[in-house]
Design an enzyme around this catalytic site. Structure first.
Site, PDB file in Angstrom:
ATOM      1  N   ASN A   9       0.861  -1.184   0.000  1.00 25.16           N
ATOM      2  CA  ASN A   9       0.000   0.000   0.000  1.00 25.16           C
ATOM      3  C   ASN A   9       0.897   1.233   0.000  1.00 25.16           C
ATOM      4  OD1 ASN A   9      -1.830   2.037   0.461  1.00 25.16           O
ATOM      5  ND2 ASN A   9      -2.255   1.458   2.588  1.00 25.16           N
ATOM      6  N   LYS A  11       0.048   4.271  -0.267  1.00 27.37           N
ATOM      7  CA  LYS A  11      -0.610   5.470   0.282  1.00 27.37           C
ATOM      8  C   LYS A  11      -0.396   6.651  -0.677  1.00 27.37           C
ATOM      9  CE  LYS A  11       0.337   3.521   4.762  1.00 27.37           C
ATOM     10  NZ  LYS A  11       0.212   3.676   6.187  1.00 27.37           N
ATOM     11  N   HIS A  95      -9.365   0.926   5.025  1.00 30.64           N
ATOM     12  CA  HIS A  95      -8.062   1.129   5.672  1.00 30.64           C
ATOM     13  C   HIS A  95      -8.246   2.077   6.859  1.00 30.64           C
ATOM     14  CE1 HIS A  95      -3.940   2.482   6.318  1.00 30.64           C
ATOM     15  NE2 HIS A  95      -3.576   1.341   5.747  1.00 30.64           N
ATOM     16  N   GLU A  97      -6.656   4.554   7.813  1.00 28.10           N
ATOM     17  CA  GLU A  97      -6.547   5.995   7.508  1.00 28.10           C
ATOM     18  C   GLU A  97      -7.840   6.513   6.887  1.00 28.10           C
ATOM     19  OE1 GLU A  97      -2.841   5.591   5.403  1.00 28.10           O
ATOM     20  OE2 GLU A  97      -1.937   5.017   7.310  1.00 28.10           O
ATOM     21  N   GLU A 167      -5.205  -5.108  10.761  1.00 30.90           N
ATOM     22  CA  GLU A 167      -4.221  -4.046  10.934  1.00 30.90           C
ATOM     23  C   GLU A 167      -4.520  -3.266  12.222  1.00 30.90           C
ATOM     24  OE1 GLU A 167      -2.196  -2.984   7.007  1.00 30.90           O
ATOM     25  OE2 GLU A 167      -3.923  -1.684   7.234  1.00 30.90           O
ATOM     26  N   GLY A 173       2.574   2.218  10.590  1.00 30.76           N
ATOM     27  CA  GLY A 173       3.501   3.335  10.382  1.00 30.76           C
ATOM     28  C   GLY A 173       4.221   3.792  11.637  1.00 30.76           C
ATOM     29  N   SER A 213       3.696  -2.165  10.380  1.00 32.78           N
ATOM     30  CA  SER A 213       5.152  -2.167  10.558  1.00 32.78           C
ATOM     31  C   SER A 213       5.794  -3.514  10.195  1.00 32.78           C
ATOM     32  CB  SER A 213       5.518  -1.742  11.986  1.00 32.78           C
ATOM     33  OG  SER A 213       5.050  -0.429  12.239  1.00 32.78           O
TER      34      SER A 213
HETATM   35  C1  PEP Z   1      -0.563   0.083   5.985  1.00 37.60           C
HETATM   36  O1  PEP Z   1      -0.568   1.214   5.532  1.00 37.60           O
HETATM   37  O2  PEP Z   1      -1.504  -0.677   5.729  1.00 37.60           O
HETATM   38  C2  PEP Z   1       0.562  -0.334   6.810  1.00 37.60           C
HETATM   39  C3  PEP Z   1       0.493  -1.491   7.399  1.00 37.60           C
HETATM   40  O3  PEP Z   1       1.621   0.544   6.923  1.00 37.60           O
HETATM   41  P1  PEP Z   1       3.080   0.215   7.565  1.00 37.60           P
HETATM   42  O4  PEP Z   1       3.541  -1.076   6.967  1.00 37.60           O
HETATM   43  O5  PEP Z   1       3.923   1.381   7.163  1.00 37.60           O
HETATM   44  O6  PEP Z   1       2.895   0.105   9.043  1.00 37.60           O
END
Ligand code: PEP
Length: 253
Positions: A9, A11, A95, A97, A167, A173, A213
């Site tokens: 992803n 973003k 997601h 966000e 998630e 992040g 992460s």
């Molecule tokens: C995500 O945006 O779905 C995500 C898991 O980001 P990151 O791997 O940067 O934590």
């Protein structure tokens, strides 16, 4: 047997040109990775050129969101059919966000899941709790609520087309990844919830990712868990060499 699935992803990162360069490098680096499904989810403007770059190969294209209407006066929105026309097979829906920065509701997530399926797109449905919810022991309540709402319009014969991404919001992040054991507990809970909503056999066919992460160094610990079939990756998908290493490590190569 569930095929491992790793999604990247991006973003709001990468111009179309930067994106095309990244996927070309990734494809050359990975070669024929038949044992893991790889999905790249760039921003909207990069979908069409990346779709052309990936055509005929085994890396799949996904979008980061969609709108549920087919066309019309919906400024700023993109329809499922437009995503298909760019070459998308997958779309991330719900997601964190989208939910927490843009205020997307469970009801909107459900409409998006239905619209994606109606267009032949495979939803990557994201669920996960906030830190405050985890701290008061509400992880399962939140995840169950999100699943039940999002899947309300999904029929039994459709459920295996979805990928569910667990998630935890506090892990996205932040560099603070969940332990593999904790992620497995929630993935198992998700599978049990699916078994309750559909049946056990159908729940066993659904692929569940962990996201938050994930890096080349830790990916194999998640994939080693019984109910985790892949990863949804943000930051570590933005450099071809890092993402390629993560994908290779996911299958223990
Ligand atoms: C995500 O945006 O779905 C995500 C898991 O980001 P990151 O791997 O940067 O934590």
């Amino acid at each position: 047997m569930r095929k491992p699935v790793i999604g990247g992803n991006w973003k709001m990162n990468k111009t179309p040109q930067e994106g095309v360069e990244l996927v070309a490098e990734l494809r050359d680096d990975l070669g024929d990775m038949a044992d893991v499904e790889v999905i790249i989810c760039p921003p909207y403007p990069a979908l069409l050129p990346i779709g052309s770059e990936l055509a005929g190969g085994n890396i799949k294209l996904g979008a980061q969101d969609l709108y549920w209407e087919k066309e019309g006066a919906f400024t700023g929105q993109v329809s499922p059919g437009m995503l298909r026309a760019c070459g998308c097979q997958y779309v991330i829906i719900g997601h964190s966000e989208r939910r927490h920065v843009f205020g997307e509701t469970d009801a909107q997530v459900a409409k998006k899941v239905r619209a994606a399926l109606d267009e032949g797109l495979k939803p990557i449905l994201c669920v996960g709790e906030l830190l405050a919810e985890r701290e008061v022991g509400e992880t399962e309540i939140v995840v169950k609520r999100q699943l039940e709402a999002a899947l309300a319009g999904v029929r039994g014969e459709e459920i295996s087309t979805l990928v569910i991404a667990y998630e935890p919001v506090w892990a996205i992040g932040t560099g603070r990844a969940s332990t593999a054991e904790d992620a497995q507990d929630v993935a198992h809970f998700i599978r049990r919830t699916l078994a309750g909503l559909y049946d056990r056999e159908k729940s066993e066919a659904v692929r569940i990712q962990y996201g938050g992460s994930v890096k080349p160094e830790n990916v194999k610990f998640y994939l080693a868990e019984a109910d985790i079939d892949g990863a949804l990756v943000g930051g570590a998908s933005l450099k071809a060499a890092v993402f390629a290493q993560l994908i290779r490590n996911s299958t223990g190569r």
